[in-house]
Design a protein around this motif. Structure first.
Motif, PDB file in Angstrom:
ATOM      1  N   ARG A  46      -7.975   1.955   6.021  1.00 48.55           N
ATOM      2  CA  ARG A  46      -7.573   3.146   6.783  1.00 48.55           C
ATOM      3  C   ARG A  46      -7.150   2.736   8.185  1.00 48.55           C
ATOM      4  NH1 ARG A  46      -8.751   8.606   6.212  1.00 48.55           N
ATOM      5  NH2 ARG A  46     -10.169   8.088   4.495  1.00 48.55           N
ATOM      6  N   VAL A  47      -6.070   3.327   8.668  1.00 50.96           N
ATOM      7  CA  VAL A  47      -5.602   3.050  10.021  1.00 50.96           C
ATOM      8  C   VAL A  47      -5.056   4.340  10.622  1.00 50.96           C
ATOM      9  CG1 VAL A  47      -3.307   2.337   9.188  1.00 50.96           C
ATOM     10  CG2 VAL A  47      -4.100   1.565  11.429  1.00 50.96           C
ATOM     11  N   ARG A  48      -5.288   4.513  11.902  1.00 51.36           N
ATOM     12  CA  ARG A  48      -4.752   5.669  12.630  1.00 51.36           C
ATOM     13  C   ARG A  48      -3.322   5.375  13.050  1.00 51.36           C
ATOM     14  NH1 ARG A  48      -5.719  11.044  13.557  1.00 51.36           N
ATOM     15  NH2 ARG A  48      -7.943  10.526  13.465  1.00 51.36           N
TER      16      ARG A  48
ATOM     17  N   LEU B  79      -3.902   5.590   4.582  1.00 51.85           N
ATOM     18  CA  LEU B  79      -4.659   4.714   3.700  1.00 51.85           C
ATOM     19  C   LEU B  79      -3.675   3.715   3.107  1.00 51.85           C
ATOM     20  CD1 LEU B  79      -7.017   7.232   1.868  1.00 51.85           C
ATOM     21  CD2 LEU B  79      -7.666   5.525   3.573  1.00 51.85           C
ATOM     22  N   VAL B  80      -3.788   2.471   3.510  1.00 51.33           N
ATOM     23  CA  VAL B  80      -2.797   1.445   3.195  1.00 51.33           C
ATOM     24  C   VAL B  80      -3.281   0.600   2.022  1.00 51.33           C
ATOM     25  CG1 VAL B  80      -1.491  -0.521   4.078  1.00 51.33           C
ATOM     26  CG2 VAL B  80      -2.082   1.385   5.608  1.00 51.33           C
ATOM     27  N   ASP B  81      -2.521   0.617   0.939  1.00 50.03           N
ATOM     28  CA  ASP B  81      -2.772  -0.259  -0.209  1.00 50.03           C
ATOM     29  C   ASP B  81      -2.071  -1.594   0.004  1.00 50.03           C
ATOM     30  OD1 ASP B  81      -4.241   1.620  -1.535  1.00 50.03           O
ATOM     31  OD2 ASP B  81      -2.915   1.784  -3.262  1.00 50.03           O
ATOM     32  N   TYR B  82      -2.730  -2.664  -0.412  1.00 50.09           N
ATOM     33  CA  TYR B  82      -2.090  -3.970  -0.315  1.00 50.09           C
ATOM     34  C   TYR B  82      -2.647  -4.886  -1.397  1.00 50.09           C
ATOM     35  CZ  TYR B  82      -6.323  -5.784   2.041  1.00 50.09           C
ATOM     36  OH  TYR B  82      -7.604  -6.176   2.353  1.00 50.09           O
ATOM     37  N   ASP B  83      -1.899  -5.945  -1.680  1.00 48.35           N
ATOM     38  CA  ASP B  83      -2.354  -7.008  -2.567  1.00 48.35           C
ATOM     39  C   ASP B  83      -2.756  -8.215  -1.732  1.00 48.35           C
ATOM     40  OD1 ASP B  83      -1.890  -5.629  -4.949  1.00 48.35           O
ATOM     41  OD2 ASP B  83       0.184  -6.331  -5.089  1.00 48.35           O
ATOM     42  N   ARG B  84      -3.807  -8.905  -2.180  1.00 51.87           N
ATOM     43  CA  ARG B  84      -4.247 -10.149  -1.553  1.00 51.87           C
ATOM     44  C   ARG B  84      -4.344 -11.197  -2.649  1.00 51.87           C
ATOM     45  NH1 ARG B  84      -8.811 -13.244  -0.174  1.00 51.87           N
ATOM     46  NH2 ARG B  84      -8.920 -13.885   2.031  1.00 51.87           N
TER      47      ARG B  84
ATOM     48  N   ALA C 293      -3.502  -6.913   7.245  1.00 56.63           N
ATOM     49  CA  ALA C 293      -3.844  -8.296   7.581  1.00 56.63           C
ATOM     50  C   ALA C 293      -5.266  -8.396   8.110  1.00 56.63           C
ATOM     51  CB  ALA C 293      -2.849  -8.847   8.602  1.00 56.63           C
ATOM     52  N   ASP C 294      -5.649  -7.457   8.979  1.00 55.77           N
ATOM     53  CA  ASP C 294      -7.010  -7.445   9.516  1.00 55.77           C
ATOM     54  C   ASP C 294      -8.036  -7.269   8.396  1.00 55.77           C
ATOM     55  OD1 ASP C 294      -6.126  -7.740  12.133  1.00 55.77           O
ATOM     56  OD2 ASP C 294      -6.241  -5.586  12.583  1.00 55.77           O
ATOM     57  N   HIS C 295      -7.786  -6.298   7.538  1.00 55.76           N
ATOM     58  CA  HIS C 295      -8.732  -5.997   6.468  1.00 55.76           C
ATOM     59  C   HIS C 295      -8.863  -7.171   5.507  1.00 55.76           C
ATOM     60  CE1 HIS C 295     -10.250  -3.810   2.835  1.00 55.76           C
ATOM     61  NE2 HIS C 295     -10.966  -3.182   3.767  1.00 55.76           N
ATOM     62  N   ALA C 296      -7.777  -7.916   5.326  1.00 57.94           N
ATOM     63  CA  ALA C 296      -7.789  -9.084   4.446  1.00 57.94           C
ATOM     64  C   ALA C 296      -8.426 -10.302   5.111  1.00 57.94           C
ATOM     65  CB  ALA C 296      -6.372  -9.423   4.000  1.00 57.94           C
ATOM     66  N   GLY C 297      -8.771 -10.201   6.382  1.00 59.14           N
ATOM     67  CA  GLY C 297      -9.434 -11.292   7.069  1.00 59.14           C
ATOM     68  C   GLY C 297      -8.517 -12.317   7.687  1.00 59.14           C
TER      69      GLY C 297
ATOM     70  N   ALA D  69     -14.523  -7.907   7.173  1.00 61.12           N
ATOM     71  CA  ALA D  69     -13.532  -6.991   7.762  1.00 61.12           C
ATOM     72  C   ALA D  69     -13.498  -5.663   7.035  1.00 61.12           C
ATOM     73  CB  ALA D  69     -12.152  -7.628   7.721  1.00 61.12           C
ATOM     74  N   ALA D  70     -14.141  -5.564   5.876  1.00 61.29           N
ATOM     75  CA  ALA D  70     -14.104  -4.354   5.073  1.00 61.29           C
ATOM     76  C   ALA D  70     -14.856  -3.214   5.727  1.00 61.29           C
ATOM     77  CB  ALA D  70     -14.669  -4.646   3.691  1.00 61.29           C
TER      78      ALA D  70
END
Length: 282
Positions: free
Chosen positions: A5-7, A14-19, A83-87, A281-282
């Motif tokens: 989640r990001v403001r 709510l941003v979906d991403y693949d890692r 990127a932050d959430h993925a560490g 980071a989660a």
């Protein structure tokens, strides 16, 4: 798939991403009307060497938000949040088309985070001819919504592909592609095109400190050579390469596209700081 989640300016997203993969961070930013799936060939090619983070930004894929107007800064914040959430503390950054504009904004706003930068089909600012192009796209989308036509899908190959595609296709194959494209534009494509219309990165170019590859397409109908020259003049540590394709080089010449990007990435030193534990980071 991970979600964070990001403001942004109109509310939360709510941003979906693949890692995928392991190694130094590599963040990939897709173009208008696309999704992170655009990057599957590149991800497969480099996942043995990089931790690849590929987000959907607002208007595409599984990412959801407030549904209102977006800004380039909003989309850059979404990419950085992934990127932050993925560490990833530092990362290499690659963008195509609107994704290149987003990547440039991120690299100029947060230069310490970006180890290197690849801009394919990017541009410095939306000029009068580009404004006419993007407005036409919006007109086609509105006509399709009103009349059930496929005008936007019919336009996309004409805009995106160069002689490499047209020399090896025929009318039947083109019509089949149009049918496939007509089912696929991201629901928020019109909101993304509104961001295309407002791009002006000129105040940020001097703040980009990462080594940068300006990768142009020789037959790009949407982005002309003057825009590439402006990026090169504005970004201090930049260099130029060209691919024999149209704006849609990732589809028209996927092997050549991947090869140019991986060659550039291979030249770059590893990120200076190690990756954080993504669980933290989660």
């Amino acid at each position: 798939m991970p979600t964070t989640r990001v403001r942004i300016s109109g509310g939360d997203a709510l941003v979906d991403y693949d890692r995928t993969g392991t190694g130094p961070g590599l963040v990939l930013v897709h173009g208008t009307a696309a999704t992170r799936e655009q990057w599957l060939p590149l991800t497969e090619a480099v996942a043995d060497r990089f931790t690849v983070v590929a987000p959907d930004y607002s208007g595409s894929g599984g990412t959801t938000d407030h549904g209102g107007p977006l800004t380039l800064a909003d989309l850059a914040d979404e990419v950085l949040a992934a990127a932050d959430h993925a560490g990833l503390e530092t990362f290499h950054l690659v963008g195509h088309s609107l994704g290149a504009a987003i990547a440039t904004h991120l690299a100029g706003s947060h230069p310490a985070r970006v180890s290197s930068l690849v801009l394919h089909a990017g541009w410095a600012h939306t000029d009068t001819r580009m404004r006419a192009e993007f407005t036409y796209w919006l007109d086609l989308l509105r006509a399709d919504a009103e009349h059930g036509t496929s005008l936007f899908a019919r336009m996309l190959p004409l805009m995106a592909f160069g002689p490499r595609y047209w020399d090896r296709t025929d009318t039947a194959a083109y019509e089949e592609l149009v049918r496939a494209l007509a089912t696929g534009p991201a629901p928020g494509t019109d909101r993304q095109i509104a961001v295309d219309l407002a791009v002006d990165l000129r105040p940020l170019l001097a703040s980009v400190t990462a080594p940068t590859l300006v990768l142009a397409s020789a037959h790009d109908r949407a982005i002309d050579a003057a825009q590439q020259r402006e990026l090169l003049a504005g970004i201090a540590h930049s260099r130029y390469q060209e691919i024999d394709a149209g704006h849609g080089a990732p589809v028209e010449d996927p092997d050549g596209f991947v090869a140019r990007i991986t060659a550039f990435l291979t030249e770059q030193p590893a990120a200076e700081r190690p990756m954080a534990d993504p669980a933290a980071a989660a």
